[in-house]
Design an enzyme around this catalytic site. Structure first.
Site, mmCIF file in Angstrom:
data_model
loop_
_atom_site.group_PDB
_atom_site.id
_atom_site.type_symbol
_atom_site.label_atom_id
_atom_site.label_comp_id
_atom_site.label_asym_id
_atom_site.label_seq_id
_atom_site.Cartn_x
_atom_site.Cartn_y
_atom_site.Cartn_z
ATOM 1 N N LYS A 74 -41.328 11.270 -45.210
ATOM 2 C CA LYS A 74 -42.400 11.417 -46.082
ATOM 3 C C LYS A 74 -40.819 11.442 -47.514
ATOM 4 O O LYS A 74 -41.775 10.917 -48.060
ATOM 5 C CB LYS A 74 -42.619 12.979 -45.775
ATOM 6 C CG LYS A 74 -43.434 13.462 -44.192
ATOM 7 C CD LYS A 74 -43.880 14.485 -43.853
ATOM 8 C CE LYS A 74 -42.986 15.537 -44.196
ATOM 9 N NZ LYS A 74 -41.874 15.335 -42.854
ATOM 10 N N ARG A 151 -48.121 22.421 -43.471
ATOM 11 C CA ARG A 151 -47.845 22.716 -42.464
ATOM 12 C C ARG A 151 -48.712 23.209 -40.959
ATOM 13 O O ARG A 151 -48.489 22.888 -40.240
ATOM 14 C CB ARG A 151 -46.196 23.084 -41.912
ATOM 15 C CG ARG A 151 -45.155 21.586 -42.668
ATOM 16 C CD ARG A 151 -43.616 22.375 -41.974
ATOM 17 N NE ARG A 151 -43.098 21.497 -42.613
ATOM 18 C CZ ARG A 151 -41.774 21.041 -42.265
ATOM 19 N NH1 ARG A 151 -41.207 22.154 -42.066
ATOM 20 N NH2 ARG A 151 -40.837 20.075 -43.194
ATOM 21 N N ARG A 185 -28.917 10.616 -39.924
ATOM 22 C CA ARG A 185 -28.750 11.137 -41.010
ATOM 23 C C ARG A 185 -27.744 11.203 -40.990
ATOM 24 O O ARG A 185 -27.150 12.484 -40.538
ATOM 25 C CB ARG A 185 -30.196 12.231 -40.898
ATOM 26 C CG ARG A 185 -31.942 11.447 -40.636
ATOM 27 C CD ARG A 185 -32.861 12.427 -41.398
ATOM 28 N NE ARG A 185 -32.943 13.789 -40.908
ATOM 29 C CZ ARG A 185 -33.931 14.774 -40.536
ATOM 30 N NH1 ARG A 185 -34.518 14.359 -41.461
ATOM 31 N NH2 ARG A 185 -33.663 15.526 -40.456
ATOM 32 N N ARG A 229 -26.402 17.069 -40.857
ATOM 33 C CA ARG A 229 -26.211 18.392 -41.271
ATOM 34 C C ARG A 229 -26.861 19.237 -39.943
ATOM 35 O O ARG A 229 -26.758 18.854 -38.750
ATOM 36 C CB ARG A 229 -28.137 18.317 -41.603
ATOM 37 C CG ARG A 229 -28.041 17.945 -43.101
ATOM 38 C CD ARG A 229 -30.734 17.098 -43.128
ATOM 39 N NE ARG A 229 -31.324 18.183 -42.543
ATOM 40 C CZ ARG A 229 -32.783 18.144 -42.976
ATOM 41 N NH1 ARG A 229 -32.907 17.206 -43.440
ATOM 42 N NH2 ARG A 229 -33.579 18.849 -42.063
ATOM 43 N N ARG A 240 -37.812 20.541 -33.009
ATOM 44 C CA ARG A 240 -38.970 19.872 -34.636
ATOM 45 C C ARG A 240 -39.926 20.002 -33.777
ATOM 46 O O ARG A 240 -41.295 20.076 -34.986
ATOM 47 C CB ARG A 240 -38.150 19.765 -35.477
ATOM 48 C CG ARG A 240 -36.869 20.931 -36.051
ATOM 49 C CD ARG A 240 -36.429 20.336 -37.785
ATOM 50 N NE ARG A 240 -35.950 19.129 -37.656
ATOM 51 C CZ ARG A 240 -34.824 18.407 -37.262
ATOM 52 N NH1 ARG A 240 -34.011 19.728 -37.621
ATOM 53 N NH2 ARG A 240 -34.793 17.632 -37.229
#
Length: 294
Positions: A74, A151, A185, A229, A240
């Protein structure tokens, strides 16, 4: 309630007549041009009944929302469209990370929530977003692309009471690919740049198309400074995704019933997906040769 009232007052104060006119103009375009473009480029490949006329992107004073599972991209596509359309990209994930790094009053509470893979509460998100919108109004910003909000149905209802959303773009990607992407990531600890070391090359089988996503590697000056992260672990990522499906999929239905939802299945990485997304939105990137040739 004070936070909600402040958010409502802030958005309502920003040139209501001009905003309503812009929303009406784009609503008409979204129901015809954008819908037709999406059906032609994604839903019915090869259909060439009518050649679509491209507009100057910066004539679109858009108020868009990006939906999609964590890690779907996104932020990447919202950021590109933000640059193309000349409107701010507001990512609630960035707002949360900025607050975490600030050592402000919410930092400790946010750290516990994020590290457990839970969603940040509506109250906290609305508070952070309210401040960002008010700061933008003070700077004379016009339009926006929201990434990561709303959300939940409650958030969508709050947003609907504050401003008119023109279009909601729902990015979709296979869950196994999403997991691989999230675990790949990386962030440069010095410049803050986002990269991805995952190399995805899944062959198509049994009528299912393959998917290829090249890694997004850092430049040499960032290569030795990459960090992961704290919430990008397999356990947290899976949690998640579960939470997203439970709480956020109803948001897709919310906007679908209002005729504002555009579903977009990512066919691959940026080189494959960006031109097709532009086609779906009836846009053209003058700086992107591949998009112009698509």
């Amino acid at each position: 309630m004070a936070i909600l009232n402040r958010l409502m007052r802030g958005r309502a104060a920003a040139s209501a007549a001009a905003a309503a006119a812009a929303a009406r103009r784009f609503a008409a375009a979204a129901s015809s041009e954008v819908g037709a473009a999406f059906a032609a480029s994604v839903g019915r490949e090869g259909e060439t009944a009518e050649r679509r006329t491209k507009r100057d992107p910066r004539s679109w004073n858009v108020q868009w929302v990006f939906l999609g599972c964590p890690g779907v991209g996104k932020g990447t596509y919202a950021s590109r469209l933000s640059h193309l359309l000349g409107v701010p990209h507001i990512a609630t994930g960035d707002l949360v990370r900025e607050e975490l790094a600030s050592s402000g009053p919410l930092a400790k509470e946010l750290a516990e929530i994020v590290n457990q893979g839970k969603l940040v509460s509506d109250e906290i998100i609305i508070s952070l977003l309210s401040k960002r919108l008010e700061d933008g109004e003070a700077k004379g910003e016009s339009g926006f692309i929201l990434d990561g909000f709303p959300r939940t149905i409650r958030q969508a209802e709050i947003l609907e009471g504050v401003t008119d959303i023109d279009l909601v773009i729902n990015l979709k990607l296979r869950e196994d690919v999403l997991l691989t992407k999230c675990l790949g990531r990386r962030i440069c600890s010095q410049c803050g740049g986002n990269f991805n070391v995952a190399s995805i090359d899944i062959k198509g089988e049994n009528g299912t198309p393959g998917i290829y996503m090249a890694p997004l590697l850092p430049p040499p000056q960032c290569a030795s400074k990459l960090i992961t992260r704290s919430d990008d672990t397999e356990k947290v990522v899976k949690e998640r995704l579960r939470v997203y499906h439970d709480l956020s999929e109803p948001v897709e239905e919310f906007y679908g019933r209002r005729g504002k939802l555009l579903e977009f299945e990512l066919p691959g990485g940026i080189p494959e997906s960006w031109p097709k997304l532009l086609q779906a939105l009836n846009l053209e990137d003058p700086d992107d040769k591949q998009s112009a040739a698509a």
